[in-house]
Scaffold this motif. Structure first.
Motif, PDB file in Angstrom:
ATOM      1  N   SER A 176       0.822  -1.208   0.000  1.00 13.26           N
ATOM      2  CA  SER A 176       0.000   0.000   0.000  1.00 13.26           C
ATOM      3  C   SER A 176       0.848   1.246   0.000  1.00 13.26           C
ATOM      4  N   GLY A 177       2.063   1.136   0.622  1.00 15.12           N
ATOM      5  CA  GLY A 177       2.999   2.247   0.591  1.00 15.12           C
ATOM      6  C   GLY A 177       2.524   3.457   1.353  1.00 15.12           C
ATOM      7  N   ALA A 178       1.594   3.307   2.255  1.00 15.41           N
ATOM      8  CA  ALA A 178       1.051   4.459   2.953  1.00 15.41           C
ATOM      9  C   ALA A 178       2.072   5.151   3.823  1.00 15.41           C
ATOM     10  N   ALA A 179       3.069   4.388   4.322  1.00 15.17           N
ATOM     11  CA  ALA A 179       4.031   4.962   5.249  1.00 15.17           C
ATOM     12  C   ALA A 179       5.137   5.717   4.545  1.00 15.17           C
ATOM     13  N   VAL A 180       5.289   5.531   3.263  1.00 18.46           N
ATOM     14  CA  VAL A 180       6.392   6.152   2.537  1.00 18.46           C
ATOM     15  C   VAL A 180       5.905   7.410   1.835  1.00 18.46           C
ATOM     16  N   ALA A 181       6.686   8.490   1.985  1.00 22.30           N
ATOM     17  CA  ALA A 181       6.293   9.766   1.397  1.00 22.30           C
ATOM     18  C   ALA A 181       6.205   9.663  -0.115  1.00 22.30           C
ATOM     19  N   THR A 182       5.150  10.240  -0.668  1.00 21.52           N
ATOM     20  CA  THR A 182       4.977  10.217  -2.116  1.00 21.52           C
ATOM     21  C   THR A 182       4.909  11.623  -2.699  1.00 21.52           C
TER      22      THR A 182
ATOM     23  N   SER B 197      13.780  17.725   1.565  1.00 20.18           N
ATOM     24  CA  SER B 197      14.911  17.551   2.477  1.00 20.18           C
ATOM     25  C   SER B 197      15.601  16.221   2.213  1.00 20.18           C
ATOM     26  N   ILE B 198      16.902  16.278   1.971  1.00 17.77           N
ATOM     27  CA  ILE B 198      17.722  15.097   1.708  1.00 17.77           C
ATOM     28  C   ILE B 198      18.831  15.055   2.743  1.00 17.77           C
ATOM     29  N   VAL B 199      19.066  13.890   3.311  1.00 10.79           N
ATOM     30  CA  VAL B 199      20.159  13.737   4.266  1.00 10.79           C
ATOM     31  C   VAL B 199      21.042  12.574   3.812  1.00 10.79           C
ATOM     32  N   PHE B 200      22.347  12.812   3.848  1.00 10.18           N
ATOM     33  CA  PHE B 200      23.325  11.764   3.571  1.00 10.18           C
ATOM     34  C   PHE B 200      23.857  11.318   4.932  1.00 10.18           C
ATOM     35  N   ALA B 201      23.621  10.059   5.288  1.00 13.42           N
ATOM     36  CA  ALA B 201      23.963   9.578   6.624  1.00 13.42           C
ATOM     37  C   ALA B 201      25.066   8.531   6.568  1.00 13.42           C
ATOM     38  N   CYS B 202      25.953   8.601   7.552  1.00 16.80           N
ATOM     39  CA  CYS B 202      26.970   7.565   7.717  1.00 16.80           C
ATOM     40  C   CYS B 202      27.106   7.292   9.204  1.00 16.80           C
TER      41      CYS B 202
ATOM     42  N   TYR C 160      12.884  13.417   7.313  1.00 14.15           N
ATOM     43  CA  TYR C 160      13.490  13.674   6.012  1.00 14.15           C
ATOM     44  C   TYR C 160      12.707  12.971   4.910  1.00 14.15           C
ATOM     45  N   ASP C 161      12.747  13.578   3.738  1.00 12.53           N
ATOM     46  CA  ASP C 161      12.031  12.996   2.601  1.00 12.53           C
ATOM     47  C   ASP C 161      12.841  11.891   1.931  1.00 12.53           C
TER      48      ASP C 161
ATOM     49  N   ALA D  84       8.282  24.858  -1.427  1.00  8.80           N
ATOM     50  CA  ALA D  84       9.326  24.458  -0.490  1.00  8.80           C
ATOM     51  C   ALA D  84       8.845  24.595   0.939  1.00  8.80           C
ATOM     52  N   GLY D  85       9.464  23.754   1.785  1.00  3.12           N
ATOM     53  CA  GLY D  85       9.096  23.838   3.202  1.00  3.12           C
ATOM     54  C   GLY D  85       8.320  22.637   3.658  1.00  3.12           C
ATOM     55  N   GLY D  86       8.472  21.479   2.935  1.00  3.87           N
ATOM     56  CA  GLY D  86       7.805  20.261   3.337  1.00  3.87           C
ATOM     57  C   GLY D  86       8.467  19.661   4.548  1.00  3.87           C
ATOM     58  N   SER D  87       8.261  18.355   4.732  1.00  3.10           N
ATOM     59  CA  SER D  87       8.807  17.704   5.898  1.00  3.10           C
ATOM     60  C   SER D  87      10.297  17.783   5.891  1.00  3.10           C
ATOM     61  N   GLY D  88      10.910  17.775   7.040  1.00  5.15           N
ATOM     62  CA  GLY D  88      12.347  17.787   7.153  1.00  5.15           C
ATOM     63  C   GLY D  88      12.848  19.075   7.699  1.00  5.15           C
ATOM     64  N   SER D  89      13.636  19.769   6.906  1.00  2.00           N
ATOM     65  CA  SER D  89      14.360  20.903   7.434  1.00  2.00           C
ATOM     66  C   SER D  89      13.636  22.219   7.283  1.00  2.00           C
TER      67      SER D  89
END
Length: 681
Positions: A405-411, A416-421, A461-462, A512-517
């Motif tokens: 259903s993909g309801a939990a994943v943003a569409t 906002s993009i984050v590069f994580a390590c 984050y998106d 601009a100004g969606g979820s995230g930052s």
């Protein structure tokens, strides 16, 4: 992360081991499927009753259409094509071309081009020493060649005098290849020839006793558990190719690839299913039957395991139909699309092959529909089944997401993009810098690109970008985000895919100004931060990379020694303790800090930041390069960071290593000041 050993996990471990083995075999065969298809087309056209095999003294009856469409002079010439193709194209293709391609690919998988060349040399020994097509032998000789040359090179890595590298490399590979070819001729070839004969006897036993359809009892469940590659590419493809050479066709190619059972199952859900399963089945039919991606129907079976009976009966029906009609394919059909199956169908086999697909689909449909009608529990959790399928497969499925259903994943739009390590100071900063440049170059406004440690992630984050070994950890903290895995921080093709996705999502989307930052400032677009902040133009860079921390001729010859050498410079600069250097080794053991483009950026773990007294960077150059987990590294930049002072420098580093001219200048730099200037320090 620790795991406990229990009987279920032991069974899972065995399954995973077989999956990995099957994947390894598949990775040698699948890149060369085009060559198999070319060989199959040549076989269908020229040998035996081939479409273009004209009249010869041995075969006076030529295909009718030649007389209808071709002058007699052409027919006479074409009449000799059968012998020419058998001796000049078809025969050499299956005897030499296909095994050598497989051997090269197997060696390349272990040691890039050098491993592929030695693997191909080893394979020719196996090919020459056998009287049958040596696909299984190539799957052994190729990886052995790649593995042995890799180990041999490691013996004298860093010990060759400058100017003699090419001489040593060429002669060592040539001598080793000759030895392996000799061993393949007298050792591997006879053993594999005997093994192939026994496997052939096994298949012959099944045929002679009219029980070949019983293979579906093994094949159909194996497909759902992703264990089919070991069977299909390890047994059916080699044996089928050998049989096709002799008879012009083989039904072994169609045992696993038959799209009929999957079609019947999905049709049953479209007719007798309920809810999401019924609604998604028509779309899944297109992907499975026309596209040849069979994994699309696996979640349906995992959700109701009793349906495996329908697949077994349908698969057995398809095999039995081909046995009765004596039909088969000239080569493997990959992927298992109806188009691929019809393309590879042998002349005179179209009726049998088409009936095998229709009959297997019909039987599967009837049995599956009956099971669904009689099932008292009508609910079907496709999302849970898809997750189970992906766990069986060992990775995300690119097509199964359409079943969720993909309801939990943003569409919506990606803002906002984050590069994580792991630590959020080196790998992620470099990756974020490169991705940020691409986002800016694409003219995408209102998009922030920052870097963070995985432990600092929140589900705001998106889109999250991580190294492929860290994706699952990041997913646990950001379940609603889109996740992208990379294996090359500097120049991954996935970055371009991210830019395309952002452009597609944001074109005409919400402001601009969606979820995230939140809102995007100029500083946020221009900088990166391990803590969500930004590096500004006022950063004092001279204190980050000291002249004393630049070494232009490193002495290390291994990855571990290089980390020690670069870490010692940080300790000498008063930036970190020796415990931090130990944490750098710990970090490297979990995920490689290889960035791509000959660069590695080792740094400590997130837990070791307390061992850092000030932010500093060290630079070490290795003229001959160092083996960094299978990758060649010439530049090592070690990082110890307490804040964001190093991020501006890393942006300059990313820009420098994406420019071939700058990399060349770094290779030829004579002083520490030249390096500092090139890196913008």
């Amino acid at each position: 992360m620790t795991t406990t050993t229990t009987p279920p996990q032991q069974r899972g471990g065995a399954r995973v081991a077989v999956q990995k083995f099957g994947t390894f075999l598949s990775n040698m065969v699948m890149p060369n499927i085009a060559a198999f298809i070319a060989w199959g087309l040549l076989t269908a056209l020229f040998i035996g009753p081939g479409w273009l095999n004209g009249a010869t003294p041995e075969t006076p009856d030529r295909p009718e259409f030649l007389g209808r469409f071709a002058p007699d002079s052409w027919v006479a010439q074409i009449g000799g094509w059968g012998d020419f193709a058998d001796g000049g194209i078809v025969g050499p293709a299956i005897t030499f071309l296909l095994p050598i391609l497989i051997g090269y690919t197997g060696g390349y998988m272990l040691y890039k081009t050098r491993g592929g060349v030695v693997g191909a040399i080893a394979t020719i020994g196996v090919v020459a020493g056998a009287g049958i097509p040596m696909f299984i032998g190539a799957m052994i000789a190729g990886p052995v060649g790649g593995w042995t040359i890799k180990k041999l090179d490691a013996l004298w890595d860093g010990k060759i005098r400058p100017g003699f590298e090419m001489l040593v490399n060429n002669f060592s590979a040539g001598i080793l290849g000759a030895i392996l070819a000799f061993l393949g001729f007298f050792g591997i070839a006879p053993v594999v020839e005997w093994l192939t004969a026994r496997l052939g006897d096994g298949v012959g036993f099944l045929v002679d006793n009219n029980i070949l359809p019983a293979t579906s009892i093994l094949v159909e469940p194996a497909k759902v558990l992703f264990l089919n590659n070991a069977i299909n590419h390890g047994v059916f493809t080699p044996l089928g190719s050998a049989e096709s050479t002799e008879t012009g066709r083989s039904l072994l190619f169609l045992i696993e690839a038959n799209p009929g059972p999957g079609l019947g199952l999905l049709l049953a859900f479209a007719v007798a299913g309920v809810g999401v399963a019924r609604a998604s089945a028509p779309g899944a039919i297109i992907v499975q039957f026309l596209g040849g991606i069979h994994e699309i129907y696996f979640p349906y079976v995992l959700a109701k395991p009793r349906l495996i009976l329908a697949l077994i009966l349908g698969g057995a029906t398809g095999v039995l139909t081909n046995v009765i009609f004596g039909s088969g394919l000239v080569g493997p059909a990959a992927p298992g699309s109806i188009f691929a199956v019809l393309t590879m169908t042998a002349p005179g086999s179209h009726v049998g092959v088409i009936l095998s697909v229709v009959a297997s689909a019909g039987v599967t449909f009837l049995v599956a529909a009956l099971i669904l009608r009689l099932d008292k529990n009508k609910d079907l959790d496709l999302e849970a089944a898809t997750a189970q399928m992906e766990a069986n497969k060992g990775k995300k499925s690119s097509v199964a997401s359409m079943l969720s259903s993909g309801a939990a994943v943003a569409t919506g739009p990606i803002r906002s993009i984050v590069f994580a390590c792991d630590a959020g100071m080196g790998s992620s900063a470099m990756g974020a810098s490169v991705l940020r440049r691409k986002v800016q170059s694409a003219g995408l406004e209102g998009v922030t690109v920052v870097n963070k440690a995985i432990s600092d992630l929140t589900d705001t984050y998106d889109l999250v970008v991580t190294h492929q070994d860290l994706t699952e950890r990041a997913r646990q903290r950001t379940g609603s985000a889109i996740h992208v895995s990379v294996d090359n921080f500097m120049n991954s093709p996935r970055y371009d895919e991210v830019v395309e996705l952002v452009d597609e999502r944001n074109n005409g989307g919400a402001p601009a100004g969606g979820s995230g930052s939140g809102s995007t400032s100029a500083a946020a677009v221009g900088g990166a931060s391990s803590g969500g902040g930004v590096a500004t133009a006022t950063t004092t860079r001279d204190s980050v990379l000291d002249r004393e921390s630049v070494v232009l001729a490193g002495s290390a010859t291994t990855r571990e020694a290089a980390i020690e050498e670069a870490g010692a410079l940080l300790v000498a600069a008063g930036a970190a303790s020796t415990a931090y250097v130990a944490a750098m080794h710990e970090r490297e053991a979990s995920v490689s800090t290889f960035m791509g483009e000959g660069l590695a950026i080792p740094h400590g773990t997130n837990e070791a930041k307390g061992e850092v007294s000030r932010t500093a960077v060290s630079f070490v150059r290795y003229a001959n390069g160092i083996d960094w987990g299978g990758e060649q590294v010439k530049f090592v930049i070690a990082i110890a960071a307490t804040g964001d002072e190093h991020l501006a420098l890393l942006q300059q580093v990313a820009g420098a290593f994406l420019d071939a001219e700058s990399v060349e200048r770094l290779e030829n730099a004579m002083t520490a000041d030249e390096v500092k200037e090139l890196l913008g320090a």
